[in-house]
Design an enzyme around this catalytic site. Sequence first.
Site, PDB file in Angstrom:
ATOM      1  N   HIS A  57      10.326  -0.918   2.001  1.00  0.00           N
ATOM      2  CA  HIS A  57      11.423  -1.770   1.528  1.00  0.00           C
ATOM      3  C   HIS A  57      12.671  -0.983   1.157  1.00  0.00           C
ATOM      4  CE1 HIS A  57       8.897  -5.363   1.379  1.00  0.00           C
ATOM      5  NE2 HIS A  57       7.941  -4.579   0.913  1.00  0.00           N
ATOM      6  N   HIS A 212      -1.067  -4.368   4.134  1.00  0.00           N
ATOM      7  CA  HIS A 212      -1.651  -3.631   3.001  1.00  0.00           C
ATOM      8  C   HIS A 212      -3.069  -4.112   2.638  1.00  0.00           C
ATOM      9  CE1 HIS A 212       0.243  -6.946   0.823  1.00  0.00           C
ATOM     10  NE2 HIS A 212       1.413  -6.351   0.705  1.00  0.00           N
ATOM     11  N   ASP A 243      -1.869   5.715  -2.096  1.00  0.00           N
ATOM     12  CA  ASP A 243      -1.288   6.433  -3.232  1.00  0.00           C
ATOM     13  C   ASP A 243      -2.288   6.659  -4.359  1.00  0.00           C
ATOM     14  OD1 ASP A 243      -1.517   3.827  -4.094  1.00  0.00           O
ATOM     15  OD2 ASP A 243       0.586   3.577  -4.664  1.00  0.00           O
ATOM     16  N   HIS A 246      -2.936   1.743  -5.405  1.00  0.00           N
ATOM     17  CA  HIS A 246      -3.196   0.455  -4.764  1.00  0.00           C
ATOM     18  C   HIS A 246      -4.650   0.306  -4.322  1.00  0.00           C
ATOM     19  CE1 HIS A 246       1.184   0.072  -4.583  1.00  0.00           C
ATOM     20  NE2 HIS A 246       1.012  -1.186  -4.230  1.00  0.00           N
ATOM     21  N   ASP A 269       4.965   1.081   1.698  1.00  0.00           N
ATOM     22  CA  ASP A 269       5.390  -0.108   0.947  1.00  0.00           C
ATOM     23  C   ASP A 269       6.354   0.318  -0.166  1.00  0.00           C
ATOM     24  OD1 ASP A 269       5.615  -2.764   0.262  1.00  0.00           O
ATOM     25  OD2 ASP A 269       3.684  -2.900  -0.764  1.00  0.00           O
ATOM     26  N   LEU A 302       1.523  -4.993  -9.239  1.00  0.00           N
ATOM     27  CA  LEU A 302       2.101  -3.894  -8.486  1.00  0.00           C
ATOM     28  C   LEU A 302       3.239  -4.428  -7.630  1.00  0.00           C
ATOM     29  CD1 LEU A 302      -1.090  -1.908  -7.422  1.00  0.00           C
ATOM     30  CD2 LEU A 302       0.767  -1.050  -8.863  1.00  0.00           C
ATOM     31  N   ALA A 303       4.350  -3.717  -7.611  1.00  0.00           N
ATOM     32  CA  ALA A 303       5.549  -4.155  -6.890  1.00  0.00           C
ATOM     33  C   ALA A 303       5.970  -3.072  -5.907  1.00  0.00           C
ATOM     34  CB  ALA A 303       6.672  -4.462  -7.871  1.00  0.00           C
ATOM     35  N   GLY A 304       5.268  -3.005  -4.790  1.00  0.00           N
ATOM     36  CA  GLY A 304       5.512  -1.920  -3.860  1.00  0.00           C
ATOM     37  C   GLY A 304       5.049  -0.605  -4.460  1.00  0.00           C
TER      38      GLY A 304
END
Length: 377
Positions: A57, A212, A243, A246, A269, A302-304
């Site tokens: 993004h 994802h 990472d 996630h 992401d 979680l936001a990206g």
Amino acid sequence: MIIKNCKIIFLDKIENGSVLIRNGKIEKINPEENNDEEVIDAQGSYLSPGFIDVHIHGAGGFDTMDGTVEAINAISKIIAGYGTTSFLPTTMTCALDDIKKSVEAAAICMREGTDGANVLGVHLEGPYISPNMIGAQNPNYVETPAIDTFKYIVGHNISAIKSITLAPEVEGAKELIQYVTGLGIVASMGHTKASYKEAIDGIKWGIGHSTHLYNAMTPLNHREPGVVGAIFDTDITTETISDGIHISYPSLRIAYKQKGFDKVLLVTDAMMACGMPEGKYSLGGQDVFVKDGAARLKEGNLAGSILTLDKAIRNIYKNNSYALYDIVKMATYNGAKHCGVSDKKGLIKEGYDADLVLFDEDINIQKVIISGKFSKV
């Protein structure tokens, strides 16, 4: 230019050698010495195909949804420093006019080029998702799948759309899936509350990918296999945000064992905080707080991420016993296939674009080459 004394990462092996680059292409592998050529001594470092991120993004304080060429270009420069040489700017579930504007900006960068990583097209994440599996998407802008609104979003840039994430169980999804796949666009299921049967139906309609893995989808259960079960039970491709936040490493190992290295793509992401200090940012018009390596909404979702592909490769390499060439494949060739450019990108092969990365034993980026020219690292 010749890069010598490097460990060349091929699709299924790693070999010592050298590579001749001319006119933005890989002209020869293991060429004869030529005194007229500039020679770069890699001193035993790995030479990899450039990384390809099909789900990102933003970075460096910029977001695809800024809707400007300047934002896309800034993102391209930031991620090039981490070895990403090509990417799909990824939109969010936002107002249709805002998505349309972002698609236009990305399409211009695709046609005219950038100062960093190549823009291969656009990944539309939403707005045709399930409000019951919203993740960090904005629930105020969820749309019912419809060919008309899709046409409005993409306008005259239909050829720039490489993939679209949607929920197959939502009314109207079947028609849209069949329409986009008929155009050669990858339909991916994500942000979905689908049952196993509904996910399988989506795959029968044309879904060939999933967004994802494990995140924002129904989990595998012994009586209801869910979307995860459908992904594992078919040969569609999927992607992992590796990472360590996630997805746990045991769950990653299960996924790689089940799907194999040919069917998984490493993605970031990443959102605008990638490459930036911890603090307050935004994603899809919502406040995001970055702390301890994680990006979250105030509710905790979680936001990206703030992941980069070099770190994703390093995380998998250091926490498992996989061959490095298998891990690199998931960040290079598989993404090239996903974007329909595997005939010119994603491999170190004569005639292919000279998008290359030099890194050391700890996957620390040393040099990045995009279209045969050094990028600033």
